[in-house]
Design a protein around this motif. Structure first.
Motif, PDB file in Angstrom:
ATOM      1  N   ASN A   1       0.843  -1.192   0.000  1.00 31.96           N
ATOM      2  CA  ASN A   1       0.000   0.000   0.000  1.00 31.96           C
ATOM      3  C   ASN A   1       0.880   1.245   0.000  1.00 31.96           C
ATOM      4  OD1 ASN A   1      -1.465   2.290   1.274  1.00 31.96           O
ATOM      5  ND2 ASN A   1      -3.140   0.813   1.339  1.00 31.96           N
ATOM      6  N   MET A   2       0.585   2.195  -0.857  1.00 31.87           N
ATOM      7  CA  MET A   2       1.421   3.387  -0.989  1.00 31.87           C
ATOM      8  C   MET A   2       1.499   4.211   0.301  1.00 31.87           C
ATOM      9  SD  MET A   2       1.320   6.283  -3.955  1.00 31.87           S
ATOM     10  CE  MET A   2      -0.090   7.195  -3.407  1.00 31.87           C
ATOM     11  N   THR A   3       0.429   4.268   1.091  1.00 31.60           N
ATOM     12  CA  THR A   3       0.433   5.100   2.298  1.00 31.60           C
ATOM     13  C   THR A   3       1.073   4.412   3.505  1.00 31.60           C
ATOM     14  OG1 THR A   3      -1.758   4.366   3.018  1.00 31.60           O
ATOM     15  CG2 THR A   3      -1.653   6.304   1.565  1.00 31.60           C
ATOM     16  N   THR A   4       1.356   3.101   3.403  1.00 32.36           N
ATOM     17  CA  THR A   4       1.895   2.360   4.549  1.00 32.36           C
ATOM     18  C   THR A   4       3.200   1.643   4.235  1.00 32.36           C
ATOM     19  OG1 THR A   4       0.564   0.409   3.984  1.00 32.36           O
ATOM     20  CG2 THR A   4      -0.405   1.988   5.538  1.00 32.36           C
ATOM     21  N   ARG A   5       3.761   1.842   3.059  1.00 37.38           N
ATOM     22  CA  ARG A   5       4.919   1.045   2.651  1.00 37.38           C
ATOM     23  C   ARG A   5       6.192   1.352   3.425  1.00 37.38           C
ATOM     24  NH1 ARG A   5       4.949   2.850  -3.400  1.00 37.38           N
ATOM     25  NH2 ARG A   5       3.528   1.110  -3.255  1.00 37.38           N
ATOM     26  N   GLU A   6       6.250   2.463   4.133  1.00 39.81           N
ATOM     27  CA  GLU A   6       7.456   2.791   4.896  1.00 39.81           C
ATOM     28  C   GLU A   6       7.478   2.163   6.291  1.00 39.81           C
ATOM     29  OE1 GLU A   6       8.291   6.940   4.825  1.00 39.81           O
ATOM     30  OE2 GLU A   6       8.196   7.038   2.642  1.00 39.81           O
ATOM     31  N   ILE A   7       6.393   1.548   6.711  1.00 36.76           N
ATOM     32  CA  ILE A   7       6.340   0.902   8.024  1.00 36.76           C
ATOM     33  C   ILE A   7       7.281  -0.294   8.030  1.00 36.76           C
ATOM     34  CG2 ILE A   7       4.857  -0.347   9.652  1.00 36.76           C
ATOM     35  CD1 ILE A   7       2.538   1.429   8.622  1.00 36.76           C
ATOM     36  N   GLN A   8       8.132  -0.378   9.033  1.00 31.51           N
ATOM     37  CA  GLN A   8       9.131  -1.444   9.115  1.00 31.51           C
ATOM     38  C   GLN A   8       8.880  -2.417  10.257  1.00 31.51           C
ATOM     39  OE1 GLN A   8      11.494  -1.899   6.785  1.00 31.51           O
ATOM     40  NE2 GLN A   8      10.407  -0.244   5.750  1.00 31.51           N
ATOM     41  N   ARG A   9       7.984  -2.077  11.180  1.00 29.61           N
ATOM     42  CA  ARG A   9       7.722  -2.952  12.307  1.00 29.61           C
ATOM     43  C   ARG A   9       6.310  -2.734  12.809  1.00 29.61           C
ATOM     44  NH1 ARG A   9       9.499  -2.362  17.931  1.00 29.61           N
ATOM     45  NH2 ARG A   9       8.920  -4.312  18.901  1.00 29.61           N
ATOM     46  N   VAL A  10       5.661  -3.829  13.206  1.00 31.79           N
ATOM     47  CA  VAL A  10       4.319  -3.787  13.768  1.00 31.79           C
ATOM     48  C   VAL A  10       4.390  -4.432  15.152  1.00 31.79           C
ATOM     49  CG1 VAL A  10       1.940  -4.592  13.499  1.00 31.79           C
ATOM     50  CG2 VAL A  10       3.285  -4.026  11.475  1.00 31.79           C
ATOM     51  N   GLY A  11       3.969  -3.711  16.183  1.00 32.44           N
ATOM     52  CA  GLY A  11       3.979  -4.254  17.542  1.00 32.44           C
ATOM     53  C   GLY A  11       2.761  -5.135  17.775  1.00 32.44           C
ATOM     54  N   ILE A  12       2.950  -6.458  17.774  1.00 24.94           N
ATOM     55  CA  ILE A  12       1.857  -7.420  17.980  1.00 24.94           C
ATOM     56  C   ILE A  12       1.632  -7.593  19.479  1.00 24.94           C
ATOM     57  CG2 ILE A  12       1.101  -9.805  17.603  1.00 24.94           C
ATOM     58  CD1 ILE A  12       1.342  -8.226  14.983  1.00 24.94           C
ATOM     59  N   VAL A  13       0.367  -7.526  19.919  1.00 24.74           N
ATOM     60  CA  VAL A  13       0.018  -7.649  21.325  1.00 24.74           C
ATOM     61  C   VAL A  13      -1.080  -8.696  21.483  1.00 24.74           C
ATOM     62  CG1 VAL A  13      -0.913  -6.424  23.321  1.00 24.74           C
ATOM     63  CG2 VAL A  13       0.543  -5.218  21.704  1.00 24.74           C
ATOM     64  N   ARG A  14      -0.866  -9.634  22.401  1.00 28.07           N
ATOM     65  CA  ARG A  14      -1.887 -10.652  22.704  1.00 28.07           C
ATOM     66  C   ARG A  14      -3.017  -9.992  23.496  1.00 28.07           C
ATOM     67  NH1 ARG A  14      -1.585 -15.835  22.643  1.00 28.07           N
ATOM     68  NH2 ARG A  14       0.679 -15.888  22.648  1.00 28.07           N
ATOM     69  N   THR A  15      -4.259 -10.285  23.134  1.00 26.94           N
ATOM     70  CA  THR A  15      -5.408  -9.733  23.849  1.00 26.94           C
ATOM     71  C   THR A  15      -6.108 -10.776  24.710  1.00 26.94           C
ATOM     72  OG1 THR A  15      -6.837 -10.104  21.934  1.00 26.94           O
ATOM     73  CG2 THR A  15      -5.842  -7.917  22.158  1.00 26.94           C
ATOM     74  N   HIS A  16      -5.991 -12.060  24.352  1.00 24.81           N
ATOM     75  CA  HIS A  16      -6.601 -13.157  25.112  1.00 24.81           C
ATOM     76  C   HIS A  16      -5.616 -14.314  25.155  1.00 24.81           C
ATOM     77  CE1 HIS A  16     -10.357 -11.002  24.665  1.00 24.81           C
ATOM     78  NE2 HIS A  16     -10.277 -11.088  23.358  1.00 24.81           N
ATOM     79  N   ALA A  17      -5.648 -15.068  26.240  1.00 23.58           N
ATOM     80  CA  ALA A  17      -4.756 -16.229  26.361  1.00 23.58           C
ATOM     81  C   ALA A  17      -5.171 -17.356  25.414  1.00 23.58           C
ATOM     82  CB  ALA A  17      -4.748 -16.730  27.797  1.00 23.58           C
ATOM     83  N   ASP A  18      -6.445 -17.467  25.129  1.00 20.76           N
ATOM     84  CA  ASP A  18      -6.958 -18.522  24.254  1.00 20.76           C
ATOM     85  C   ASP A  18      -6.475 -18.302  22.829  1.00 20.76           C
ATOM     86  OD1 ASP A  18      -8.391 -20.517  23.011  1.00 20.76           O
ATOM     87  OD2 ASP A  18     -10.344 -19.581  23.308  1.00 20.76           O
ATOM     88  N   GLY A  19      -5.977 -19.359  22.191  1.00 21.55           N
ATOM     89  CA  GLY A  19      -5.470 -19.235  20.832  1.00 21.55           C
ATOM     90  C   GLY A  19      -6.426 -19.721  19.769  1.00 21.55           C
ATOM     91  N   SER A  20      -7.720 -19.902  20.112  1.00 24.52           N
ATOM     92  CA  SER A  20      -8.650 -20.483  19.144  1.00 24.52           C
ATOM     93  C   SER A  20      -9.387 -19.449  18.292  1.00 24.52           C
ATOM     94  CB  SER A  20      -9.679 -21.348  19.873  1.00 24.52           C
ATOM     95  OG  SER A  20     -10.431 -20.553  20.756  1.00 24.52           O
ATOM     96  N   GLY A  21      -9.350 -18.198  18.688  1.00 21.11           N
ATOM     97  CA  GLY A  21     -10.061 -17.167  17.943  1.00 21.11           C
ATOM     98  C   GLY A  21      -9.247 -15.896  17.881  1.00 21.11           C
ATOM     99  N   PRO A  22      -9.841 -14.797  17.453  1.00 22.35           N
ATOM    100  CA  PRO A  22      -9.093 -13.535  17.390  1.00 22.35           C
ATOM    101  C   PRO A  22      -8.537 -13.197  18.781  1.00 22.35           C
ATOM    102  CG  PRO A  22     -11.220 -13.316  16.302  1.00 22.35           C
ATOM    103  CD  PRO A  22     -11.220 -14.646  17.000  1.00 22.35           C
TER     104      PRO A  22
END
Length: 78
Positions: free
Chosen positions: A23-44
């Motif tokens: 995407n032209m407006t986001t191509r300079e992003i080099q890192r995304v901080g991923i954060v867990r929201t729930h301990a369960d790994g079966s859904g979002p």
């Protein structure tokens, strides 16, 4: 309801970056901080908290939609 396929935080970040770089407006992003929201790994169960470097307001809006599309496909490994 069927369980979502699992990915590690590194795999999720790589997938987000692959789509952000297309995407032209986001191509300079080099890192995304991923954060867990729930301990369960079966859904979002994750979101992001930071983009490096910080994009423009339009880029941030676009990035949110792009990352949401990834969050709807895979869950973070518990």
């Amino acid at each position: 309801m069927e369980e979502m396929p699992l990915k590690t935080a590194e795999e999720l970040e790589a997938e987000c970056l692959r789509l952000l770089h297309a995407n032209m407006t986001t191509r300079e992003i080099q890192r995304v901080g991923i954060v867990r929201t729930h301990a369960d790994g079966s859904g979002p169960n994750w979101t992001y908290n930071q983009l490096y470097p910080e994009p423009t307001p339009i880029g941030k809006h676009d990035a949110h939609g792009i990352i949401a599309s990834v969050a709807g496909k895979w869950a973070l490994v518990a």
